[in-house]
Write a protein that holds these residues in place. Structure first.
Motif, PDB file in Angstrom:
ATOM      1  N   ALA A 176       0.617  -1.155   0.026  1.00 19.93           N
ATOM      2  CA  ALA A 176      -0.058  -0.193  -0.051  1.00 19.93           C
ATOM      3  C   ALA A 176       1.035   1.260  -0.009  1.00 19.93           C
ATOM      4  CB  ALA A 176      -0.971   0.162   1.215  1.00 19.93           C
ATOM      5  N   SER A 177       0.533   2.290  -0.690  1.00 27.04           N
ATOM      6  CA  SER A 177       1.107   3.550  -0.572  1.00 27.04           C
ATOM      7  C   SER A 177       0.122   4.671  -0.751  1.00 27.04           C
ATOM      8  CB  SER A 177       1.986   3.642  -1.707  1.00 27.04           C
ATOM      9  OG  SER A 177       1.315   3.687  -3.222  1.00 27.04           O
ATOM     10  N   GLY A 178       0.607   5.975  -0.812  1.00 29.11           N
ATOM     11  CA  GLY A 178      -0.259   6.983  -0.675  1.00 29.11           C
ATOM     12  C   GLY A 178      -0.908   7.364   0.749  1.00 29.11           C
ATOM     13  N   ARG A 179      -1.869   8.308   0.786  1.00 26.42           N
ATOM     14  CA  ARG A 179      -2.401   8.735   1.764  1.00 26.42           C
ATOM     15  C   ARG A 179      -3.606   8.166   2.280  1.00 26.42           C
ATOM     16  NH1 ARG A 179      -3.243  15.034   0.679  1.00 26.42           N
ATOM     17  NH2 ARG A 179      -3.398  14.985   3.006  1.00 26.42           N
ATOM     18  N   PRO A 186      -6.010   4.841  10.452  1.00 25.12           N
ATOM     19  CA  PRO A 186      -5.882   3.591  10.631  1.00 25.12           C
ATOM     20  C   PRO A 186      -6.967   2.736   9.812  1.00 25.12           C
ATOM     21  CG  PRO A 186      -5.387   4.424  12.652  1.00 25.12           C
ATOM     22  CD  PRO A 186      -6.023   5.551  11.792  1.00 25.12           C
ATOM     23  N   TYR A 187      -6.430   1.806   8.861  1.00 23.25           N
ATOM     24  CA  TYR A 187      -7.235   1.329   7.854  1.00 23.25           C
ATOM     25  C   TYR A 187      -7.268  -0.484   8.198  1.00 23.25           C
ATOM     26  CZ  TYR A 187      -2.883   0.857   5.636  1.00 23.25           C
ATOM     27  OH  TYR A 187      -1.347   0.743   4.989  1.00 23.25           O
ATOM     28  N   VAL A 188      -8.356  -1.023   7.575  1.00 25.77           N
ATOM     29  CA  VAL A 188      -8.563  -2.447   7.739  1.00 25.77           C
ATOM     30  C   VAL A 188      -8.073  -2.690   6.370  1.00 25.77           C
ATOM     31  CG1 VAL A 188     -10.208  -4.178   7.392  1.00 25.77           C
ATOM     32  CG2 VAL A 188     -10.458  -2.320   9.192  1.00 25.77           C
ATOM     33  N   MET A 189      -7.579  -3.948   6.112  1.00 27.42           N
ATOM     34  CA  MET A 189      -6.994  -4.551   4.885  1.00 27.42           C
ATOM     35  C   MET A 189      -7.675  -5.800   4.963  1.00 27.42           C
ATOM     36  SD  MET A 189      -2.909  -3.317   4.137  1.00 27.42           S
ATOM     37  CE  MET A 189      -3.301  -3.336   2.284  1.00 27.42           C
ATOM     38  N   GLY A 190      -8.270  -5.993   3.486  1.00 26.27           N
ATOM     39  CA  GLY A 190      -8.895  -7.245   3.099  1.00 26.27           C
ATOM     40  C   GLY A 190      -8.422  -7.791   1.855  1.00 26.27           C
ATOM     41  N   ASN A 200      -7.441  -6.148  11.089  1.00 27.82           N
ATOM     42  CA  ASN A 200      -7.478  -4.694  11.503  1.00 27.82           C
ATOM     43  C   ASN A 200      -6.154  -4.240  11.769  1.00 27.82           C
ATOM     44  OD1 ASN A 200      -6.410  -5.907  13.803  1.00 27.82           O
ATOM     45  ND2 ASN A 200      -7.572  -5.051  15.225  1.00 27.82           N
ATOM     46  N   TRP A 201      -6.331  -2.804  12.072  1.00 33.74           N
ATOM     47  CA  TRP A 201      -5.052  -2.041  11.740  1.00 33.74           C
ATOM     48  C   TRP A 201      -3.803  -2.607  12.679  1.00 33.74           C
ATOM     49  CZ3 TRP A 201      -2.357   1.267   9.373  1.00 33.74           C
ATOM     50  CH2 TRP A 201      -1.367   2.161  10.122  1.00 33.74           C
ATOM     51  N   SER A 202      -4.200  -2.827  14.017  1.00 30.55           N
ATOM     52  CA  SER A 202      -3.313  -3.373  14.721  1.00 30.55           C
ATOM     53  C   SER A 202      -2.709  -4.795  14.414  1.00 30.55           C
ATOM     54  CB  SER A 202      -3.599  -3.105  16.269  1.00 30.55           C
ATOM     55  OG  SER A 202      -4.651  -4.223  16.508  1.00 30.55           O
ATOM     56  N   GLY A 203      -3.510  -5.393  13.673  1.00 25.02           N
ATOM     57  CA  GLY A 203      -3.206  -6.984  13.220  1.00 25.02           C
ATOM     58  C   GLY A 203      -3.605  -8.014  14.543  1.00 25.02           C
ATOM     59  N   ASP A 204      -4.268  -7.731  15.619  1.00 22.62           N
ATOM     60  CA  ASP A 204      -4.521  -8.448  16.614  1.00 22.62           C
ATOM     61  C   ASP A 204      -5.964  -8.983  16.443  1.00 22.62           C
ATOM     62  OD1 ASP A 204      -5.352  -6.104  19.234  1.00 22.62           O
ATOM     63  OD2 ASP A 204      -6.061  -6.329  17.066  1.00 22.62           O
ATOM     64  N   SER A 205      -6.737  -8.924  15.304  1.00 23.37           N
ATOM     65  CA  SER A 205      -8.020  -9.159  14.901  1.00 23.37           C
ATOM     66  C   SER A 205      -7.960  -9.778  13.509  1.00 23.37           C
ATOM     67  CB  SER A 205      -9.040  -8.431  15.210  1.00 23.37           C
ATOM     68  OG  SER A 205      -9.306  -8.197  16.604  1.00 23.37           O
ATOM     69  N   THR A 206      -8.148 -11.003  13.214  1.00 21.24           N
ATOM     70  CA  THR A 206      -8.452 -11.372  11.887  1.00 21.24           C
ATOM     71  C   THR A 206      -9.836 -11.813  11.721  1.00 21.24           C
ATOM     72  OG1 THR A 206      -7.311 -13.327  12.193  1.00 21.24           O
ATOM     73  CG2 THR A 206      -5.838 -11.263  11.540  1.00 21.24           C
ATOM     74  N   TYR A 207     -10.082 -12.091  10.425  1.00 18.56           N
ATOM     75  CA  TYR A 207     -11.525 -12.830  10.149  1.00 18.56           C
ATOM     76  C   TYR A 207     -11.510 -13.394   8.647  1.00 18.56           C
ATOM     77  CZ  TYR A 207     -16.426 -13.627   9.825  1.00 18.56           C
ATOM     78  OH  TYR A 207     -17.623 -14.263   9.542  1.00 18.56           O
ATOM     79  N   ALA A 208     -11.946 -14.652   8.756  1.00 23.03           N
ATOM     80  CA  ALA A 208     -11.663 -15.308   7.510  1.00 23.03           C
ATOM     81  C   ALA A 208     -12.808 -16.016   7.015  1.00 23.03           C
ATOM     82  CB  ALA A 208     -10.580 -16.362   7.316  1.00 23.03           C
ATOM     83  N   ALA A 209     -13.044 -16.083   5.765  1.00 24.52           N
ATOM     84  CA  ALA A 209     -14.530 -16.758   5.180  1.00 24.52           C
ATOM     85  C   ALA A 209     -14.228 -18.362   5.661  1.00 24.52           C
ATOM     86  CB  ALA A 209     -14.595 -16.620   3.786  1.00 24.52           C
ATOM     87  N   ASP A 210     -15.576 -18.911   5.864  1.00 28.41           N
ATOM     88  CA  ASP A 210     -15.636 -20.421   6.225  1.00 28.41           C
ATOM     89  C   ASP A 210     -14.735 -21.278   5.252  1.00 28.41           C
ATOM     90  OD1 ASP A 210     -18.666 -20.252   7.730  1.00 28.41           O
ATOM     91  OD2 ASP A 210     -16.927 -19.885   8.538  1.00 28.41           O
ATOM     92  N   SER A 211     -14.873 -20.611   3.976  1.00 27.68           N
ATOM     93  CA  SER A 211     -14.352 -21.615   2.938  1.00 27.68           C
ATOM     94  C   SER A 211     -12.585 -21.639   3.004  1.00 27.68           C
ATOM     95  CB  SER A 211     -14.620 -21.157   1.449  1.00 27.68           C
ATOM     96  OG  SER A 211     -14.543 -19.715   1.262  1.00 27.68           O
ATOM     97  N   ASN A 235       2.748  -3.132   9.340  1.00 27.82           N
ATOM     98  CA  ASN A 235       2.572  -1.651   9.158  1.00 27.82           C
ATOM     99  C   ASN A 235       3.800  -0.873   9.042  1.00 27.82           C
ATOM    100  OD1 ASN A 235      -0.227  -1.914   9.142  1.00 27.82           O
ATOM    101  ND2 ASN A 235      -0.313  -1.640  11.556  1.00 27.82           N
ATOM    102  N   ALA A 236       4.846  -1.127   9.320  1.00 26.28           N
ATOM    103  CA  ALA A 236       6.010  -0.627   9.075  1.00 26.28           C
ATOM    104  C   ALA A 236       6.218  -0.789   7.542  1.00 26.28           C
ATOM    105  CB  ALA A 236       7.074  -1.247   9.782  1.00 26.28           C
ATOM    106  N   LYS A 237       5.980  -1.656   6.799  1.00 26.56           N
ATOM    107  CA  LYS A 237       6.330  -1.745   5.585  1.00 26.56           C
ATOM    108  C   LYS A 237       5.126  -1.478   4.597  1.00 26.56           C
ATOM    109  CE  LYS A 237       9.812  -5.267   6.132  1.00 26.56           C
ATOM    110  NZ  LYS A 237      10.127  -6.448   5.910  1.00 26.56           N
ATOM    111  N   ASN A 238       3.792  -1.134   5.382  1.00 21.13           N
ATOM    112  CA  ASN A 238       2.669  -0.988   4.554  1.00 21.13           C
ATOM    113  C   ASN A 238       2.253  -2.091   3.790  1.00 21.13           C
ATOM    114  OD1 ASN A 238       2.110   1.432   5.576  1.00 21.13           O
ATOM    115  ND2 ASN A 238       3.296   2.487   4.071  1.00 21.13           N
ATOM    116  N   MET A 239       2.159  -3.210   4.362  1.00 18.08           N
ATOM    117  CA  MET A 239       2.131  -4.444   3.400  1.00 18.08           C
ATOM    118  C   MET A 239       0.894  -5.233   4.200  1.00 18.08           C
ATOM    119  SD  MET A 239       5.599  -5.561   1.538  1.00 18.08           S
ATOM    120  CE  MET A 239       4.682  -6.626   0.567  1.00 18.08           C
ATOM    121  N   VAL A 240       0.383  -6.133   3.420  1.00 23.33           N
ATOM    122  CA  VAL A 240      -0.615  -7.365   4.142  1.00 23.33           C
ATOM    123  C   VAL A 240      -0.320  -8.580   3.100  1.00 23.33           C
ATOM    124  CG1 VAL A 240      -2.426  -6.747   2.475  1.00 23.33           C
ATOM    125  CG2 VAL A 240      -2.882  -7.830   4.392  1.00 23.33           C
TER     126      VAL A 240
END
Length: 123
Positions: A24-27, A31-35, A52-63, A74-79
């Motif tokens: 991710a880059s830009g403005r 804090p943002y969620v990444m999906g 979530n932003w802090s990385g301590d909560s995740t959610y995945a589809a059942d599949s 977040n230091a690298k702006n990557m997911v």
């Protein structure tokens, strides 16, 4: 504006693994969620996983639960999306997205999108 660039897609045999990354880059303004979403030919775009932003909560589809793991740096702006035990039905274009609400699983709740990366799982 936020720019997202996915990488890591490819062709893999069933049962194999792949790791997708999204830079991710830009403005982002706040804090943002990444999906991650995916879209197979002739099908609607579907939710895969979010973090979530802090990385301590995740959610995945059942599949994909138990097979795919989402993480962020977040230091690298990557997911990243680590995918194991891939199945032919996982074949799709995978997109990363930025949103600002937790937990959202519909595509229209995300504001920025990457161009997608193709994942093909052969049987």
């Amino acid at each position: 504006q936020v720019q997202l660039v996915e990488s890591g897609g490819g062709l893999v045999q069933a049962g194999g693994s792949l790791r997708l990354s999204c830079a991710a880059s830009g403005r982002t303004f706040r804090p943002y969620v990444m999906g991650w979403f995916r879209q197979a030919p002739g099908k609607e775009r579907e939710f895969v996983a979010a973090i979530n932003w802090s990385g301590d909560s995740t959610y995945a589809a059942d599949s994909v639960k138990g097979r795919f793991t989402i993480s962020r740096d977040n230091a690298k702006n990557m997911v990243s999306l680590q995918m194991h035990t891939l199945k032919p039905e996982d074949t799709a274009v995978y997109y990363c997205a930025v949103g600002y609400y937790w937990i959202e699983v519909t595509a229209d709740r995300y504001d920025y999108w990457g161009q997608g990366t193709q994942v093909t799982v052969s049987s």
